[in-house]
Design a protein around this motif. Structure first.
Motif: not given
Length: 772
Positions: A488-493
């Motif tokens: 996706g275009e959103l960075s998650l951790r």
């Protein structure tokens, strides 16, 4: 009062609301383990260069380019690599096409070199395995889905399938392989994900079991038995002297009952065959975005694609099977997935066996039954052969060594040619408004060579497959949350930590870091800015069942310094998932910007141990930078995000100082800094003489699967702790000059000297990153 990881996380949630930064992590580190890692400097380990993986989109079907893959081998099955474009001829429905694109993709680094599993060394089984190597997309050489068709494989044959799967994980799996072991009866479970973790794959193999509700029985073929209906008919009116014949024109109810039972069995087999193809369709669809040479290896007793024109029900079943086959093969071709099939029956006995119940007077029916057995054997191979042929794969048959069949599949993936051409007029035209299949035929001019490629494609382009109407919120989130990889275009951790506040209750604390700089903030009165965040999290069990679900829309409002800090440091979203039973779980999370409709997803596997079995176990590892290593700034204002029962949005990441929650979630630390790591130890044995445990702890750090730091083995001192069944431990790791910027894995090993066998050692690992 005892403090565990849940307590620590709860305390840290209030970190932004107090005037000074407490050193909570330091208080959890036993005194004798304060600096075990600082005394030992690791040896620098060079990073491997990214692989030169060729075109990720192997198959392309657009209005101005059709590109496909082809494998060429000699008579010995060896890959031929010296061919040029003029050595090939390409035809679409008999019309020759001019080759405009041509390249050879070599994957020689994936050559199968089987590594025999260690045998005879009893001490080796006591040592924990090294942690899996996290792979970046550029490092993936092969993406392999090994599918056990438990809907269509007999109990006896599944035993050999399990052996082949274990042999693959033990000996044939190579660095750079992204692997999943799946079952056609299972959904998106915790054990049905692509991974490099061999322990997770072993768990998946353990769950490959016979499905009594499937279309296969105990054996590949049912035993020949006396037919009571036929026998009754023979006794009541047989005057011809032939077993089963009814020349008197008497009651035909026995024949009708047999026909009805046969129709029901054919419908049942067709239904489960469609179920198998539907499961494969779902697997192939999920592999569309995965990197590397993508392949699906199907172990099955097969299915028939023949139809009896005299039986209308059989005709309908076969048409339904063919329709699902066409959808599956076209989807696999467009997703660049090659399907290999293996007949799990091997070389079965097609003659009479000890299980068959016969009498000398029943030679006619027995002969018919043996013919039916042979017909079923070869007919069921046709479905598997068709599936492999249509997607450019191999059909492995007539071998009892399924492991060698897997090796043939892996050797087949050493390389392939990419061939493209400009489609002429009429290729994508419909035939009287109907979808038309374009038959692809490729010839190699050099004699003595064998070529395999895909059978063709339907007359619609990839542009035409794109939806014409915007997807709804639910459709967008569903697509993101079912994606096999973080995307996706959103960075998650995402970081999920198991811990157990009590003997009866288990909790998974999941920390989700959201990069808010990628969100669209809208203006409000008095300089306030607002962002709307959709968060959906689903916890899957081992077999795909949904254990828990979170579906929330959060509103983040901030201005001035708080807004700048949120944009620079992001937010940590905390989710608590109660776990009632031990086992394997998978948490999948999708986040959506409600304004721009940008999406991001992440997933993590969680192993919840059974603490009631009194075996040594560890919680998850909590990593954070020591509070005293940086000067804390003034606390930020209380977050305005909504707090819910399942989750809460935490703005402490915006405080600008040391933020343990953000550290534990992002796990990105500066070179030369120090890192505290904390964990809990459960079910340690106690020496009756001293009422103290005899534990040893060790920390190891890996990079790219190789150890770069091995800490000394240390005796554990519980200090003033009184509950020996639940102990807190930890240490401090110095990221000295030997830690070059890059990705690492921290592994903790705890050994109980008072326990025996495999239960005396427990291990836990977590990945982190070193930055400049």
């Amino acid at each position: 009062m005892k403090k565990n990881l849940s307590t620590i996380i709860a305390l840290l949630l209030g970190f932004a609301h107090v005037p000074a930064a407490p050193a909570a992590p330091r208080a959890q580190v036993p005194q004798q383990q304060q600096q075990p890692a600082q005394q030992q400097q690791p040896t620098p380990m060079p990073s491997p260069s990214p692989s030169n993986e060729a075109d990720e989109d192997v198959v392309r079907i657009t209005s101005n380019l059709v590109q496909f893959d082809a494998v060429v081998t000699d008579k010995q099955g060896r890959l031929v690599t010296d061919l040029r474009p003029e050595d090939f001829e390409v035809f679409i429905d008999g019309k020759r096409q001019e080759i405009t694109n041509f390249s050879l993709v070599s994957n020689e680094t994936a050559t199968v070199t089987e590594r025999p599993a260690a045998r005879g060394d009893k001490t080796a089984t006591l040592l924990p395995p090294p942690p899996p190597v996290p792979l970046r997309a550029s490092q993936v050489r092969r993406t392999i889905a090994l599918v056990a068709d438990d809907l269509g494989t007999s109990f006896e044959d599944l035993i050999f399938v399990r052996r082949a799967l274990k042999k693959f994980v033990d000996e044939q799996m190579q660095p750079g392989d992204l692997v999943a072991i799946m079952r056609t009866s299972a959904g998106v479970g915790a054990l049905q994900q692509f991974t490099t973790d061999k322990q997770l794959l072993y768990r998946a193999i353990e769950h490959v079991r016979w499905n009594p509700q499937g279309r296969a029985g105990i054996s590949a073929f049912a035993a020949i038995e006396q037919d009571p209906l036929r026998q009754a008919s023979a006794v009541g009116g047989n005057t011809s002297g032939q077993p089963g014949s009814d020349s008197s024109g008497g009651d035909s109810s026995g024949s009708d009952a047999r026909d009805s039972a046969a129709d029901l069995e054919e419908f049942r087999e067709g239904l489960f065959t469609v179920g198998t193809l539907g499961a494969l369709n779902f697997i192939v669809r999920g592999m569309r975005e995965l990197p590397g040479r993508k392949s699906v290896v199907v172990f099955s007793d097969g299915f028939s694609i023949r139809q009896d024109p005299k039986n209308s029900n059989d005709t309908k079943n076969t048409e339904r099977i063919f329709e699902n086959l066409r959808r599956l093969t076209d989807l696999a071709n467009r997703a660049s997935v090659v399907i290999y099939t293996m007949d799990a029956r091997g070389l079965p006995a097609l003659s009479l066996t000890a299980a068959d119940q016969i009498t000398p007077s029943r030679g006619g029916p027995v002969s018919d039954a043996l013919n039916d057995r042979r017909d079923a054997y070869f007919n069921n191979q046709e479905g598997l052969a068709y599936l492999a042929q249509q997607t450019g794969g191999l059909f492995i048959r007539n071998t009892n060594d399924l492991g060698s069949g897997v090796r043939r599949v892996l050797e087949d993936q050493k390389g392939y040619y990419l061939i493209g051409f400009r489609p002429g007029e009429g290729v994508f035209d419909s035939l009287k408004g109907r979808t038309r299949f374009n038959k692809l035929e490729v010839k190699v001019k050099r004699e003595g060579l064998r070529l395999r490629t895909r059978a063709g494609f339907y007359n619609y382009t990839e542009e035409q497959l794109k939806p014409t109407t915007p997807r709804t919120r639910s459709e967008q989130i569903l697509a993101a949350i079912t994606s096999p990889l973080t995307s996706g275009e959103l960075s998650l951790r995402l970081t999920s930590l198991f811990n157990s506040p009590s003997e009866k209750n288990g909790v998974v604390d999941s920390l989700l870091h959201i990069d808010m700089s990628q969100f669209k903030f809208t203006d409000e009165a008095d300089g306030w800015k607002k962002a709307v965040v959709d968060v959906v999290a689903i916890v899957f069990g081992e077999n795909g069942q949904v254990i828990d679900e979170i579906n929330r829309t959060e509103t983040v409002r901030a201005r001035d310094d708080m807004l700048r800090r949120i944009l620079s440091s992001g937010l940590v979203y905390v989710m608590k998932v109660p776990v009632k039973r031990p086992g394997a779980y998978q948490l999948r999370v999708a986040v959506r910007d409600a304004v721009t409709e940008k999406l991001g997803s992440a997933s993590q596997f969680i192993e919840v141990p059974d603490l009631k079995k009194d075996r040594l176990a560890l919680s998850g590892i909590f990593m954070t930078e020591p509070a005293e290593s940086a000067a804390p700034q003034a606390p930020a204002a209380a977050p305005s995000a909504t707090t819910t029962r399942e989750g809460s949005s935490d703005a402490t990441a915006a405080s600008g100082g040391v933020n343990p929650l953000r550290d534990a979630t992002v796990r990105r630390f500066r070179a030369g800094s120090q890192v505290d790591f904390l964990y809990d130890i459960y079910n340690a044995r106690v020496d009756r003489a001293t009422s103290r445990p005899q534990l040893q702890t060790q920390a190891l750090v890996f990079r790219d699967g190789r150890p770069v730091f091995t800490g000394s083995v240390q005796s554990y001192d519980p200090g003033g702790q009184t509950d020996m069944s639940h102990l807190q431990a930890g240490a401090r790791l110095g990221l000295g000059a030997g830690f070059a910027p890059g990705e690492y894995v921290l592994q903790v090993v705890v050994t109980d000297a008072l326990a025996k066998g495999k239960t005396r050692t427990a291990t836990q690992w977590i990945d982190f990153e070193v930055v400049k």
